[in-house]
Design an enzyme around this catalytic site. Sequence first.
Site, PDB file in Angstrom:
ATOM      1  N   HIS A  15       0.609  -1.713  -0.838  1.00  6.25           N
ATOM      2  CA  HIS A  15       0.418  -0.280   0.265  1.00  6.25           C
ATOM      3  C   HIS A  15       1.317   1.053   0.071  1.00  6.25           C
ATOM      4  O   HIS A  15       1.988   0.938   0.597  1.00  6.25           O
ATOM      5  CB  HIS A  15      -0.751  -0.482   1.289  1.00  6.25           C
ATOM      6  CG  HIS A  15       0.193  -0.143   2.418  1.00  6.25           C
ATOM      7  ND1 HIS A  15       0.555   0.982   2.712  1.00  6.25           N
ATOM      8  CD2 HIS A  15      -0.076  -0.782   2.824  1.00  6.25           C
ATOM      9  CE1 HIS A  15       1.154   0.705   4.127  1.00  6.25           C
ATOM     10  NE2 HIS A  15       0.909  -0.797   4.386  1.00  6.25           N
ATOM     11  N   GLY A  16       0.080   2.514  -0.221  1.00  5.33           N
ATOM     12  CA  GLY A  16       0.745   3.431  -0.649  1.00  5.33           C
ATOM     13  C   GLY A  16       0.973   4.483   1.259  1.00  5.33           C
ATOM     14  O   GLY A  16       0.867   3.410   1.902  1.00  5.33           O
TER      15      GLY A  16
END
Length: 449
Positions: free
Chosen positions: A74-75
């Site tokens: 994920h970011g």
Amino acid sequence: MSKIFVFLFILSGCLLDYVTLEVETSIPSIVKYFNTKGRYEDVNLYLRDDVLAVNSSVLQTQCEPIHLTAIIRHGTRYPTTKKIKEMKQLYRIILHSNATEDHDWLREIQTQWKMWYTEDMDGRLVQKGVDDLKHLAVRFSKMFPSLISEENLRGGLFQFTTSSKHRCVNSTMSFKAGLTELWNIKDLEIPHTVNDTLMRFFHECDRLKQEVDNNSSAVREVDQFKNGPEMKRVYQRITDLLGVPHSLITHDLAEAAFDLCGYEFTIKEVNSPWCQLFTEEDAKVMEYASDLREFWKRGYGHEINSRASCVLLRDVFERLDREAIRSKHDQKSIQTTATVQVGHADTLLPLLTLLGFFKDTEALTSVNYASQANRAFRTSHMMPYAANFLFVLYKCGRDDLRLQILLNEKPVTLPGSTNQQDTMPLYEDFKELCKDLLQGCDFKTECQL
Ligand SMILES: *[C@@H]1O[C@H](CO)[C@@H](O)[C@H](O)[C@H]1NC(C)=O
Ligand SMILES: *[C@@H]1O[C@H](CO)[C@@H](O)[C@H](O)[C@H]1NC(C)=O
Ligand SMILES: *[C@@H]1O[C@H](CO)[C@@H](O)[C@H](O)[C@H]1NC(C)=O
Ligand SMILES: *[C@@H]1O[C@H](CO)[C@@H](O)[C@H](O)[C@H]1NC(C)=O
Ligand SMILES: *[C@@H]1O[C@H](CO)[C@@H](O)[C@H](O)[C@H]1NC(C)=O
Ligand SMILES: *[C@@H]1O[C@H](CO)[C@@H](O)[C@H](O)[C@H]1NC(C)=O
């Protein structure tokens, strides 16, 4: 734009001189040591100038790519609730500290900086994290235009799988949005499936939970390092700078200060006064403490850490096999051109470990900080936000299938392969190298008690 142009008009005598200064966004000097809390563009430096740039020497023109599987972290995200509580506690201590020396940055924390993190932020994806995944999607489309194309997306040839965690689901949606915005698509619902068996295997593995996650002896080295001489010097420097009693600065609070420097930078692009609490040497010690924890909880420290990821490796190769057979026999079965799987650092680290990446000759321990200064197992390099691991299958001739693997967009070779220069081995040779894992590693067997 991260660049601000400052025009200075300097009146000198009767002449009007005019000087342009380009002030870059100030980057903390300890940015290299943020472990899993670092920006992707601080690992791939060429992205600082152009976040959509791709390294063209990665592109293969002789062969035709037929499938890619991307496993993506994920970011950029907010701190977790637990971390935010610690940050608040640290902030309260600092507000009431009796520092004897006068530091600008300390006064700035006390009088200007505001505690803006709230517990409900709980590890959620931030706007920067949305951008991380959108940009990644656009770069992938530039690297593999025949696979990541509008036509294939519309044709339903993409497959999206995500961990159930909100930051991963949002990252998945951001990746899709990166593509739909690129191609100006407004009329398409792109489905994704949530699969924690696959993307959060570390949470589903009973043996890992019992032997490592719920077992303080499994992270003994980490605790010993936290009480060792290197860490004590860091605590000492912090307590001296802040003018607070020694007993108040625990490892958790030191880490909260270090993470505040990281979060302020990754989320808001601010080189905050928190960063001034650490010298470069302090930052290296903090980095090592986190690497030690990852090493013992998700890396080489215990065998089960990586064995739990077999389920994911097998999933990848079942699909590659399917696509390989399909392409060889020109079958009419429907091709999947791209499979995008979104998970965590805890998803990727075990998988990379399983395949033998970033393995040092010696284990990371509480007593070998100095000799591990040049270690391979360095999460700051391996695992920024949006870290990604790609398997790309190519057809180079009728019976010539090859596999390229890329880590954070750089081609890598499988540790243990005889030709370390060959980043496009035959698919069958690659499988031969991981034969033991593909045949002898079964999640159920590994994880049952
Ligand atoms: C681009 O890729 C090549 C080959 O993988 C590598 O040698 C080079 O350093 C890369 N360039 C950048 C700017 O990362
Ligand atoms: C600062 O000094 C005050 C008054 O002496 C004391 O009550 C307080 O506990 C001190 N704060 C810290 C963090 O040491
Ligand atoms: C993440 O997803 C939730 C639920 O769909 C949404 O409410 C939220 O705005 C999203 N956040 C971001 C940063 O995209
Ligand atoms: C999740 O992935 C595993 C492994 O590929 C598969 O066996 C399982 O059916 C999937 N579960 C769901 C809910 O899709
Ligand atoms: C963790 O360990 C404690 C005691 O050592 C035990 O009571 C508890 O059931 C364990 N939890 C799990 C999830 O294994
Ligand atoms: C806890 O970890 C230690 C060290 O790795 C190991 O010897 C022990 O068997 C583990 N305990 C449990 C309950 O798994």
